[in-house]
Design a protein around this motif. Sequence first.
Motif, mmCIF file in Angstrom:
data_model
loop_
_atom_site.group_PDB
_atom_site.id
_atom_site.type_symbol
_atom_site.label_atom_id
_atom_site.label_comp_id
_atom_site.label_asym_id
_atom_site.label_seq_id
_atom_site.Cartn_x
_atom_site.Cartn_y
_atom_site.Cartn_z
ATOM 1 N N PHE A 46 0.860 -1.184 0.000
ATOM 2 C CA PHE A 46 0.000 0.000 0.000
ATOM 3 C C PHE A 46 0.896 1.234 0.000
ATOM 4 O O PHE A 46 2.028 1.185 0.489
ATOM 5 N N THR A 47 0.391 2.337 -0.527
ATOM 6 C CA THR A 47 1.117 3.608 -0.523
ATOM 7 C C THR A 47 0.215 4.688 0.022
ATOM 8 O O THR A 47 -0.944 4.814 -0.398
ATOM 9 N N HIS A 48 0.729 5.461 0.993
ATOM 10 C CA HIS A 48 -0.059 6.554 1.567
ATOM 11 C C HIS A 48 0.805 7.800 1.741
ATOM 12 O O HIS A 48 2.031 7.726 1.692
ATOM 13 N N CYS A 49 0.143 8.907 1.962
ATOM 14 C CA CYS A 49 0.808 10.186 2.209
ATOM 15 C C CYS A 49 0.560 10.549 3.669
ATOM 16 O O CYS A 49 -0.582 10.725 4.086
ATOM 17 N N CYS A 50 1.637 10.636 4.441
ATOM 18 C CA CYS A 50 1.525 10.905 5.878
ATOM 19 C C CYS A 50 1.910 12.352 6.183
ATOM 20 O O CYS A 50 2.973 12.818 5.781
ATOM 21 N N HIS A 51 1.029 13.027 6.906
ATOM 22 C CA HIS A 51 1.227 14.437 7.251
ATOM 23 C C HIS A 51 1.595 14.626 8.718
ATOM 24 O O HIS A 51 1.523 15.742 9.228
ATOM 25 N N CYS A 52 1.988 13.549 9.422
ATOM 26 C CA CYS A 52 2.332 13.698 10.843
ATOM 27 C C CYS A 52 3.590 14.555 10.979
ATOM 28 O O CYS A 52 4.392 14.673 10.048
ATOM 29 N N SER A 110 10.020 18.114 4.732
ATOM 30 C CA SER A 110 8.984 18.639 3.857
ATOM 31 C C SER A 110 7.642 18.656 4.583
ATOM 32 O O SER A 110 7.576 18.422 5.785
ATOM 33 N N ALA A 111 6.582 18.915 3.871
ATOM 34 C CA ALA A 111 5.253 19.019 4.458
ATOM 35 C C ALA A 111 4.618 17.669 4.738
ATOM 36 O O ALA A 111 3.633 17.576 5.453
ATOM 37 N N PHE A 112 5.153 16.612 4.161
ATOM 38 C CA PHE A 112 4.603 15.263 4.332
ATOM 39 C C PHE A 112 5.624 14.265 3.802
ATOM 40 O O PHE A 112 6.632 14.647 3.200
ATOM 41 N N ALA A 113 5.339 12.994 4.023
ATOM 42 C CA ALA A 113 6.144 11.922 3.440
ATOM 43 C C ALA A 113 5.203 10.970 2.714
ATOM 44 O O ALA A 113 4.139 10.639 3.231
ATOM 45 N N VAL A 114 5.592 10.557 1.534
ATOM 46 C CA VAL A 114 4.856 9.519 0.837
ATOM 47 C C VAL A 114 5.593 8.218 1.139
ATOM 48 O O VAL A 114 6.782 8.074 0.847
ATOM 49 N N VAL A 149 8.880 2.485 3.009
ATOM 50 C CA VAL A 149 9.900 3.072 2.138
ATOM 51 C C VAL A 149 9.483 4.491 1.759
ATOM 52 O O VAL A 149 8.340 4.730 1.354
ATOM 53 N N PHE A 150 10.414 5.423 1.892
ATOM 54 C CA PHE A 150 10.162 6.800 1.466
ATOM 55 C C PHE A 150 10.196 6.827 -0.061
ATOM 56 O O PHE A 150 11.243 6.613 -0.682
ATOM 57 N N VAL A 151 9.048 7.074 -0.672
ATOM 58 C CA VAL A 151 8.896 7.013 -2.130
ATOM 59 C C VAL A 151 9.863 7.968 -2.825
ATOM 60 O O VAL A 151 10.346 7.678 -3.918
ATOM 61 N N GLY A 152 10.202 9.062 -2.195
ATOM 62 C CA GLY A 152 11.141 10.007 -2.788
ATOM 63 C C GLY A 152 12.529 9.448 -3.002
ATOM 64 O O GLY A 152 13.322 10.025 -3.742
ATOM 65 N N THR A 153 12.850 8.296 -2.375
ATOM 66 C CA THR A 153 14.159 7.683 -2.577
ATOM 67 C C THR A 153 14.178 6.713 -3.762
ATOM 68 O O THR A 153 15.228 6.171 -4.094
ATOM 69 N N LEU A 154 13.026 6.513 -4.393
ATOM 70 C CA LEU A 154 12.972 5.663 -5.587
ATOM 71 C C LEU A 154 13.571 6.399 -6.786
ATOM 72 O O LEU A 154 13.464 7.626 -6.892
ATOM 73 N N ASP A 155 14.167 5.650 -7.686
ATOM 74 C CA ASP A 155 14.672 6.251 -8.931
ATOM 75 C C ASP A 155 13.516 6.825 -9.744
ATOM 76 O O ASP A 155 13.697 7.812 -10.458
ATOM 77 N N ARG A 156 12.349 6.192 -9.633
ATOM 78 C CA ARG A 156 11.143 6.662 -10.319
ATOM 79 C C ARG A 156 10.034 6.884 -9.284
ATOM 80 O O ARG A 156 9.087 6.100 -9.208
ATOM 81 N N ASP A 207 7.606 8.763 -9.278
ATOM 82 C CA ASP A 207 6.301 8.962 -9.908
ATOM 83 C C ASP A 207 5.582 7.646 -10.211
ATOM 84 O O ASP A 207 4.400 7.644 -10.559
ATOM 85 N N ALA A 208 6.267 6.514 -10.029
ATOM 86 C CA ALA A 208 5.652 5.206 -10.302
ATOM 87 C C ALA A 208 4.630 4.815 -9.244
ATOM 88 O O ALA A 208 3.800 3.949 -9.485
ATOM 89 N N LEU A 209 4.681 5.443 -8.075
ATOM 90 C CA LEU A 209 3.760 5.108 -6.985
ATOM 91 C C LEU A 209 2.973 6.336 -6.559
ATOM 92 O O LEU A 209 3.550 7.376 -6.252
ATOM 93 N N VAL A 210 1.670 6.184 -6.556
ATOM 94 C CA VAL A 210 0.765 7.282 -6.202
ATOM 95 C C VAL A 210 0.064 6.923 -4.897
ATOM 96 O O VAL A 210 -0.433 5.807 -4.754
ATOM 97 N N PRO A 211 0.012 7.850 -3.932
ATOM 98 C CA PRO A 211 -0.671 7.535 -2.668
ATOM 99 C C PRO A 211 -2.156 7.246 -2.875
ATOM 100 O O PRO A 211 -2.802 7.856 -3.723
ATOM 101 N N ALA A 212 -2.665 6.311 -2.072
ATOM 102 C CA ALA A 212 -4.082 5.950 -2.126
ATOM 103 C C ALA A 212 -4.896 6.653 -1.050
ATOM 104 O O ALA A 212 -6.122 6.633 -1.108
ATOM 105 N N LEU A 213 -4.217 7.270 -0.078
ATOM 106 C CA LEU A 213 -4.921 8.038 0.957
ATOM 107 C C LEU A 213 -3.955 8.953 1.674
ATOM 108 O O LEU A 213 -2.746 8.846 1.521
ATOM 109 N N HIS A 214 -4.534 9.861 2.474
ATOM 110 C CA HIS A 214 -3.768 10.771 3.324
ATOM 111 C C HIS A 214 -4.060 10.416 4.775
ATOM 112 O O HIS A 214 -5.219 10.159 5.128
ATOM 113 N N CYS A 215 -3.029 10.411 5.611
ATOM 114 C CA CYS A 215 -3.237 10.179 7.046
ATOM 115 C C CYS A 215 -2.567 11.287 7.853
ATOM 116 O O CYS A 215 -1.722 12.022 7.340
ATOM 117 N N TYR A 216 -2.984 11.408 9.101
ATOM 118 C CA TYR A 216 -2.522 12.448 10.029
ATOM 119 C C TYR A 216 -2.710 13.854 9.439
ATOM 120 O O TYR A 216 -1.870 14.734 9.577
#
Length: 159
Positions: A24-30, A39-43, A98-105, A107-116
């Motif tokens: 699963f992939t999510h965007c966390c704003h904690c 940054s403002a959040f972590a994917v 895994v912090f999505v920003g550390t992937l070479d791509r 943009d290949a993973l899009v969050p399915a929800l936002h938490c916190y």
Amino acid sequence: MTGNLEGGCACGAVRYRMEAAPIFTHCCHCRHCQQVSGSAFAVNTIIETRRLTLWGVAPTVVTTPSALPAGKKLHRCPRCATALWSNHAAFGEAIAFVFVGTLDRPDALVPALHCYTASRQPWVVLDSHLPAHEGTYDPRWHWSTASQARLAAATGWST
């Protein structure tokens, strides 16, 4: 996602490959994700740790606070200190966030929800098509049956 995703730290000393699609992939704003990411959040994309293949230098593991009371283990490059993934106390070391920003791509993973979202930065506009939770969320409501089964197999977590 098609194919294996690879990523690594800023200096290239630590490299990894995700050997399966994420659970699963999510965007966390904690506040902790904000601080760790600078940054403002972590994917975060969630995967079984055993499905991460590493090469290069081994990450350094640091226990840090998190939105969960028991904290998390943060895996960083020992040379450039890039935060690569974490293990949260709720799921143990069997699951990597895994912090999505550390992937070479990334943009290949899009969050399915936002938490916190209660602690999100006020200038961050949420996608109205995605579920948003003021705090944590229950995987039983958002993850596929297959993803829940993978989590259960890795950790013993049950619905």
